[in-house]
Scaffold this motif. Structure first.
Motif, short mmCIF file in Angstrom:
data_model
loop_
_atom_site.label_atom_id
_atom_site.label_comp_id
_atom_site.label_asym_id
_atom_site.label_seq_id
_atom_site.Cartn_x
_atom_site.Cartn_y
_atom_site.Cartn_z
N THR A 108 -3.60 1.96 -5.24
CA THR A 108 -3.36 1.90 -3.80
C THR A 108 -2.88 0.51 -3.44
O THR A 108 -3.61 -0.46 -3.65
CB THR A 108 -4.68 2.20 -3.04
OG1 THR A 108 -5.21 3.41 -3.56
CG2 THR A 108 -4.46 2.34 -1.56
N PRO A 117 -1.46 -1.42 -0.30
CA PRO A 117 -1.04 -1.50 1.10
C PRO A 117 0.17 -2.43 1.24
O PRO A 117 0.26 -3.42 0.52
CB PRO A 117 -2.25 -2.10 1.82
CG PRO A 117 -3.39 -1.98 0.88
CD PRO A 117 -2.81 -1.95 -0.51
N SER A 118 1.08 -2.07 2.15
CA SER A 118 2.25 -2.91 2.38
C SER A 118 2.46 -3.05 3.89
O SER A 118 1.89 -2.27 4.67
CB SER A 118 3.48 -2.30 1.72
OG SER A 118 4.14 -1.45 2.64
N HIS A 158 4.56 -2.06 5.77
CA HIS A 158 5.05 -0.86 6.44
C HIS A 158 3.96 0.15 6.78
O HIS A 158 4.21 1.12 7.49
CB HIS A 158 6.13 -0.18 5.58
CG HIS A 158 7.40 -0.96 5.57
ND1 HIS A 158 8.45 -0.67 4.74
CD2 HIS A 158 7.79 -2.02 6.31
CE1 HIS A 158 9.42 -1.52 4.97
NE2 HIS A 158 9.05 -2.36 5.89
N ASP A 159 2.75 -0.09 6.29
CA ASP A 159 1.67 0.84 6.60
C ASP A 159 1.06 0.60 7.97
O ASP A 159 0.32 1.44 8.47
CB ASP A 159 0.54 0.68 5.57
CG ASP A 159 0.99 1.01 4.17
OD1 ASP A 159 1.85 1.89 4.03
OD2 ASP A 159 0.50 0.36 3.21
N ALA A 198 -2.38 9.42 10.35
CA ALA A 198 -2.67 8.06 10.80
C ALA A 198 -4.17 7.88 10.99
O ALA A 198 -4.88 8.84 11.29
CB ALA A 198 -1.95 7.79 12.12
N THR A 216 -7.42 -1.01 2.37
CA THR A 216 -7.15 -0.34 1.09
C THR A 216 -7.95 0.96 1.03
O THR A 216 -7.45 2.00 0.58
CB THR A 216 -7.51 -1.27 -0.09
OG1 THR A 216 -6.79 -2.49 0.08
CG2 THR A 216 -7.13 -0.64 -1.42
N LYS A 238 -6.29 3.62 3.17
CA LYS A 238 -5.08 4.13 2.52
C LYS A 238 -5.45 5.04 1.35
O LYS A 238 -4.87 6.10 1.16
CB LYS A 238 -4.24 2.95 2.06
CG LYS A 238 -2.76 3.24 2.17
CD LYS A 238 -1.92 2.08 1.76
CE LYS A 238 -0.75 2.60 0.97
NZ LYS A 238 0.31 3.23 1.63
N ASP A 275 -1.46 7.44 5.89
CA ASP A 275 -0.08 7.00 5.69
C ASP A 275 0.24 5.86 6.64
O ASP A 275 1.12 5.05 6.39
CB ASP A 275 0.88 8.16 5.99
CG ASP A 275 0.60 9.37 5.12
OD1 ASP A 275 0.87 9.27 3.91
OD2 ASP A 275 0.09 10.38 5.64
N ILE A 276 -0.48 5.85 7.76
CA ILE A 276 -0.23 4.87 8.82
C ILE A 276 -1.59 4.36 9.28
O ILE A 276 -2.51 5.17 9.47
CB ILE A 276 0.46 5.57 10.02
CG1 ILE A 276 1.81 6.16 9.60
CG2 ILE A 276 0.60 4.64 11.21
CD1 ILE A 276 2.36 7.18 10.59
N THR A 278 -0.22 -8.62 2.76
CA THR A 278 0.15 -7.54 1.82
C THR A 278 1.61 -7.64 1.38
O THR A 278 2.12 -6.75 0.73
CB THR A 278 -0.06 -6.15 2.46
OG1 THR A 278 0.78 -6.02 3.61
CG2 THR A 278 -1.49 -5.92 2.87
#
Ligand code: PBG
Length: 328
Positions: A24, A26-27, A29-30, A273, A304, A307, A312-313, A326
């Motif tokens: 997992t 996280p970035s 964009h999450d 979300a 984390t 996610k 997803d969000i 991240t």
């Protein structure tokens, strides 16, 4: 021949190895950053229970949206605090309401940012409830269908002002279908709906009500928000919202409802979300200020986990910091 044995420790020997096999990741964009815009101020105003979170002026919110984009976030969630409140929440669907004005200004400066709007009436109602109320025999009711009519007007006015996604957070019955129909009829078939589908009545919204100036003046929200004891009911609520046309479904709050998040993601396979809410934020902030937990480590572990559980969000007041933490 030597027997092969599983030795998980081999894969944990160095940070680079651990990174390589991490499931997992996280970035930026999450994450979605919630922002509060107030018609009543020209300087940003701190929210006492949420260190680092502010009510913003009209100029302030445009600057924040740009800053969010510059640190690598792609979405913001807007809440408005109107100059005046009344019993019909007229500020919620006014063409020149606070959110409508903010949307146009943000979209002029940063058209690429995904603008999500909270569609609710509580910030615009003098009594602070999420819908039209009636009191008889000392008992108050929120009138479902009258409320849905106003929510539809609100969502439509947000779409007209440039919202990419509207996010109804009121929990009235049938509002997703009604909003979807009205958006389509008005040519906004490309405007999506992020539904607060499983929204539990929660003590963890406390600080938000300071931020949005929306504490209920009487009663509470338990007649229209869900009971924390009910998981199957949450799944039924989510199923209904999907049937009515929700594009993204949300579970809220996040960490105490992580089982619901998992089940929703597994069962429906829709973009899902999680809203890590104001009280969840305030608790970690308070503990970090006392030196009880390391803020960054705590936040990364929580995000984390969310996610991993299927989000997803993630909507979080730490989105800006998380974009940095991240990035690599
Ligand atoms: C509006 C709304 C609330 C939150 C998001 N939208 C408050 C509530 O339902 O009482 C809470 C968000 C947070 O606590 O961070 N209805």
């Amino acid at each position: 021949m030597r027997k092969l044995v599983d030795r998980p420790r081999r894969l944990r020997r160095s940070p680079a190895l651990r990174n390589l096999v991490r499931e997992t990741k996280p970035s930026p964009h999450d994450f979605v950053l919630p922002l509060f815009v107030s018609e009543k101020i020209d300087q940003r105003r701190p929210i006492a229970s949420m260190p680092g979170v502010f009510q913003l002026s009209m100029q302030g919110i445009v600057d924040e949206a740009q800053r969010a984009r510059d640190v690598g976030l792609q979405a913001i969630l807007l809440f408005g605090i109107p100059e005046k409140k009344d019993e019909q929440a007229s500020g919620a669907y006014a063409e020149n309401g606070v959110v409508q004005k903010a949307l146009r200004a943000i979209k002029r400066k940063c058209p690429e940012i995904v603008a999500i709007t909270d569609v609710c009436l509580c910030e615009y109602m003098s009594h602070g409830h999420c819908g039209v109320t009636r009191i008889d025999d000392d008992h108050f009711h929120v009138l479902n269908d009258e409320t849905v009519d106003l929510l539809v007007k609100t969502a439509l006015s947000h779409a007209q002002a440039g919202a990419d996604l509207v996010a109804p957070s009121d929990m009235m019955d049938g509002r997703i279908g009604a909003i979807r129909e009205a958006l389509d009829a008005d040519g906004f078939d490309q405007t999506g709906i992020l539904s607060y589908a499983a929204k539990f009545a929660s003590v963890f919204y406390g600080p938000f009500r300071d931020a949005a100036e929306s504490p209920p003046q009487f009663g509470d929200r338990r007649s229209y928000q869900m009971d924390c004891a009910n998981a199957d009911e949450a799944l039924r609520e989510v199923a209904l919202d999907i049937e009515e046309g929700a594009d993204i479904v949300m579970v809220k709050p996040a960490l105490p409802y992580i089982d619901i998040l998992w089940r929703v993601r597994e069962r429906f396979g829709k973009p899902t979300a999680a809203y890590h809410v104001s009280g969840e934020y305030a608790m970690i902030k308070a503990a970090a200020e006392k030196g009880i937990v390391d803020e960054r480590a705590a936040v990364l572990e929580i995000m984390t986990s969310l996610k991993r559980a299927g989000a997803d969000i993630i909507i979080t007041y730490w989105a800006r910091e998380l974009a940095e933490w991240t990035r690599n």
